[in-house]
Design an enzyme around this catalytic site. Sequence first.
Site, short mmCIF file in Angstrom:
data_model
loop_
_atom_site.label_atom_id
_atom_site.label_comp_id
_atom_site.label_asym_id
_atom_site.label_seq_id
_atom_site.Cartn_x
_atom_site.Cartn_y
_atom_site.Cartn_z
N HIS A 1 66.38 -17.36 -4.00
CA HIS A 1 66.52 -15.95 -3.66
C HIS A 1 66.66 -15.18 -4.98
O HIS A 1 67.17 -15.72 -5.96
CB HIS A 1 67.78 -15.81 -2.80
CG HIS A 1 68.02 -14.46 -2.21
ND1 HIS A 1 68.51 -13.41 -2.95
CD2 HIS A 1 67.86 -14.00 -0.94
CE1 HIS A 1 68.63 -12.35 -2.15
NE2 HIS A 1 68.23 -12.68 -0.94
N ASP B 1 73.88 -21.52 -4.85
CA ASP B 1 73.84 -20.37 -3.95
C ASP B 1 73.94 -20.92 -2.53
O ASP B 1 73.01 -21.55 -2.03
CB ASP B 1 72.51 -19.62 -4.17
CG ASP B 1 72.15 -18.69 -3.02
OD1 ASP B 1 73.01 -18.45 -2.16
OD2 ASP B 1 70.99 -18.23 -3.00
N GLN C 1 73.09 -19.24 2.57
CA GLN C 1 72.50 -19.64 3.86
C GLN C 1 73.07 -20.97 4.36
O GLN C 1 72.58 -21.53 5.34
CB GLN C 1 70.98 -19.77 3.74
CG GLN C 1 70.27 -18.50 3.34
CD GLN C 1 70.26 -17.44 4.46
OE1 GLN C 1 70.61 -17.72 5.61
NE2 GLN C 1 69.88 -16.23 4.10
N LYS D 1 77.09 -13.11 6.00
CA LYS D 1 76.16 -14.07 6.60
C LYS D 1 76.92 -15.09 7.45
O LYS D 1 76.34 -15.99 8.05
CB LYS D 1 75.37 -14.79 5.52
CG LYS D 1 74.51 -13.83 4.70
CD LYS D 1 73.14 -14.39 4.43
CE LYS D 1 72.47 -13.70 3.28
NZ LYS D 1 71.65 -12.57 3.71
N CYS E 1 63.30 -11.18 -0.27
CA CYS E 1 63.95 -11.27 -1.59
C CYS E 1 63.69 -12.62 -2.24
O CYS E 1 64.54 -13.16 -2.96
CB CYS E 1 65.45 -11.02 -1.53
SG CYS E 1 65.86 -9.42 -0.85
#
Lengths: 142, 400
Positions: B114, B191, B194, B217, B354
């Site tokens: 991302h 990261d 998600q 999220k 993104c």
Amino acid sequence: MSTLDNLYREIIMEHYKNPRNKGLIKNEEYTNARIKNPACGDDITVSTKVENGMVIDCKQQAAGCSISVASASVMTEIMIGKTKENALEIANTFLNMVSNQEYDQSIDLEEAEVFGGVKQFPARIKCASIAWVAFKDTLSQE
Amino acid sequence: MNEKIFNDFPQISDGYIYFDTAATSLKPKSVIEAVNNYNRNLSSNINRGMYDKSVITTRLYEEARVKLARFINASTDEVIFTRGTTSSLNLVAYSLGLSILKSDSEILISEQEHHSQFLPWQNIAKKTGAKLNFVKLDKTGRITIENIKKAINENTKIVALNYVSNVLGYINPIKEIIALAHQYQALVVIDAAQAVQHLLIDVKDLDVDFLAFSSHKMLGPTGAGALYGKSRLLAVLEPMEFGGDMNEDVEKDHSTWKASPQKFEAGTMPIAEVIGFGAAVDYLENLGLKEIMNYTENLYKQLFNEMKKLEDIEIYNPNSDTGILTFNLKNVPAHDAISYYAEKNIALRSGQHCAKLIHDFLGINSSLRASVYFYNRKEEVDRFIEVTKEAIKYFRKLGF
């Protein structure tokens, strides 16, 4: 009947399938402006030739959705043969029309009138506008 | 899934299908109440006031940190509150990157990232002269340990990857990658934006050095997120923001900082949002991440199996590991297709999400992304398939 039919007018589809004035010219007589929309992946370049205050030629290369591609095609056809001032006036009027702002209805938008339905779809205003903004950029670089 | 949970989400309404959790999740009542309680009844700053409301607010804010720490098996000094994943990753890139990277250093990264992970490191690479080294993705776009082995070397100082791809939904083998990176003395920045809403994360078991994620999220409010960092790394990491409440002694010519996490939380923090973030953890823990994962997986399978039967659909991430399905209607630009779904009251994402580099890898300009979660239902998937069939017919008739 879907309200989307107000967006996907026959003329728009026709330009999408057979875009006019396609291809860029890279020489000193032409001014290029490229705009990419990172949100949707549209990538549009407009190439303009101005002589003695007249738009002599206008080319486009557009990758993106049907609205952005058709809008670029329609725009080039309208702009060729216009004075710089008139071309700018038409571009501004078009941009106001699609973004649902007040616009001078006495100005003839010719075939571009078919994009009048875009204002009902706020998410698509950018699609219709990109080529016209790029065209204005080419004029301001003159 | 227990029917009762659908009542927990006031955003759910008849006829509206929300398949865009990968962009932001819905928010349960308990989170909204926690935020409202702060705004309505407390509205005071933390760590500053000696009056009751300020003391209560400070306690709620720090309780959120305790919940978050427990949620990922960290200690409280290892959990820094930020504006979100983007802020967390920028903090690491600027503070750590600028101090350890040199012109012969390499940052191991991937085309899956991302922009919140890719752009900070691209920028730091430019500033330091370090090289961005892209691990080769396999044919399906996955990161494999074999390809990491081929790419990593003694110049690799940072490995910056995602846990779950926001476009492909694949779970990356980060535990093996971390172990390998540590053999090369490289630090690993993950990261997890998600991943947190799907996977049980144990930072000690993963042995990850830094891990970033967002509240919004995982059922929490927007405007808050977290950065996990190992204690010993945070002890030496310089703050990136300076200002109120992060300092100890302040003199005209020299000042000193508090210990982590306070030294990284300059200025008034998003207090209401952090408290809501804590309430989101409570909600997820009560429901159970394992149950959430099982339910989401089944719903995704139904979605994928039905979608792959349709001839005019191109799917870019077959057998995704989480609830993400990325696709296009053949010969229909994503931005045209999305208008059809929007008109039918179905929320999807269209564009590049993104993550431009993975679209370049796939050789496409843009895509549609449907992401399902535990508050979606089987009937919604049925309706989605029906609308997809209608959309194909509609666009074919127009001449697409």
